[in-house]
Design a protein around this motif. Structure first.
Motif, PDB file in Angstrom:
ATOM      1  N   THR A 102       0.842  -1.201   0.000  1.00  0.00           N
ATOM      2  CA  THR A 102       0.000   0.000   0.000  1.00  0.00           C
ATOM      3  C   THR A 102       0.873   1.244   0.000  1.00  0.00           C
ATOM      4  N   ARG A 103       0.253   2.372  -0.330  1.00  0.00           N
ATOM      5  CA  ARG A 103       0.973   3.646  -0.259  1.00  0.00           C
ATOM      6  C   ARG A 103       1.484   3.903   1.148  1.00  0.00           C
ATOM      7  N   SER A 104       0.659   3.577   2.147  1.00  0.00           N
ATOM      8  CA  SER A 104       1.058   3.802   3.539  1.00  0.00           C
ATOM      9  C   SER A 104       2.298   2.982   3.884  1.00  0.00           C
ATOM     10  N   ALA A 105       2.320   1.723   3.455  1.00  0.00           N
ATOM     11  CA  ALA A 105       3.479   0.872   3.719  1.00  0.00           C
ATOM     12  C   ALA A 105       4.724   1.401   3.006  1.00  0.00           C
ATOM     13  N   HIS A 106       4.562   1.845   1.763  1.00  0.00           N
ATOM     14  CA  HIS A 106       5.707   2.388   1.033  1.00  0.00           C
ATOM     15  C   HIS A 106       6.228   3.659   1.709  1.00  0.00           C
ATOM     16  N   GLY A 107       5.304   4.483   2.218  1.00  0.00           N
ATOM     17  CA  GLY A 107       5.728   5.691   2.931  1.00  0.00           C
ATOM     18  C   GLY A 107       6.582   5.363   4.142  1.00  0.00           C
ATOM     19  N   ILE A 108       6.249   4.281   4.834  1.00  0.00           N
ATOM     20  CA  ILE A 108       7.048   3.845   5.988  1.00  0.00           C
ATOM     21  C   ILE A 108       8.439   3.409   5.539  1.00  0.00           C
ATOM     22  N   ALA A 129       0.716   0.366   7.471  1.00  0.00           N
ATOM     23  CA  ALA A 129       1.933   1.102   7.827  1.00  0.00           C
ATOM     24  C   ALA A 129       2.619   0.439   9.014  1.00  0.00           C
ATOM     25  N   LEU A 130       1.824   0.060  10.009  1.00  0.00           N
ATOM     26  CA  LEU A 130       2.382  -0.619  11.181  1.00  0.00           C
ATOM     27  C   LEU A 130       2.934  -1.983  10.795  1.00  0.00           C
TER      28      LEU A 130
END
Length: 198
Positions: A102-108, A129-130
């Motif tokens: 996901t975008r959130s995971a990539h941001g992390i 993300a977590l």
């Protein structure tokens, strides 16, 4: 480092007074109490007193790291907007989604490449993300893992607790940007003792 004392608004003082008439938090150790009360204050939800999970020893170390200048990473800008008196790192705007990511995971991932180990991570939005943070060798000073939702939130927080990393989490689906930033602010606002000064 010179620190300017935080001025507490009378409305906030009254809010805390009322909170303490409805809930006895005196049995919590100092930093745990600070986090519990600020999270409850942010959500007007007394159930957080029994929903939150944290260890005072982890908070003491994280508090020292935070006040020594450790980076603060957030999963979304809304969490960063709620953190006062401190700059944060958020790479969601640079991230893209891909197969299985996901975008959130990539941001992390991008944030970890920027800050490296030893940061405080504040995740209040996306369970993915977590989950991504837990795959990295981030050696965090603390993970505030309070993502919200009915899909993946409970499981990601269970995984955080099982990881053994220093953490603030909660058991239920509840969470979100406001409570995640409140937990970090509790550590920011808590006085620094002479024993913690590096």
């Amino acid at each position: 480092m010179n620190r300017v004392a935080r001025v507490v608004h009378p409305i906030e003082q009254e809010s805390y007074r009322r909170l303490r008439t409805r809930l006895d938090t005196s049995h919590f150790p100092p930093l745990t109490r600070a986090v519990v009360e600020r999270v409850i204050h942010s959500a007007a939800d007394l159930e957080y007193a029994t929903d939150l999970v944290m260890a005072e020893d982890d908070l003491v170390k994280a508090h020292a790291a935070l006040h020594a200048g450790a980076p603060v990473v957030v999963d979304v800008e809304m969490v960063g907007a709620g953190i006062t008196r401190r700059e944060t790192v958020c790479r969601l705007g640079d991230a893209t989604a891909g197969p299985g990511l996901t975008r959130s995971a990539h941001g992390i991932r991008l944030a970890y490449e920027q800050v490296g180990p030893g940061a405080l991570w504040v995740i209040g939005n996306a369970p993915t993300a977590l989950e991504e943070l837990l795959t990295l060798d981030a050696s965090p000073a603390l993970v505030i893992g309070l993502p919200v939702g009915f899909v993946g939130a409970v499981e990601s927080k269970e995984a955080l607790r099982a990881s053994g990393l220093p953490a603030v989490s909660n058991v239920s689906e509840k969470g979100g940007s406001a409570v995640a930033s409140a937990a970090l602010n509790a550590l920011l606002y808590h006085p620094v003792s002479s024993e913690e000064t590096p």
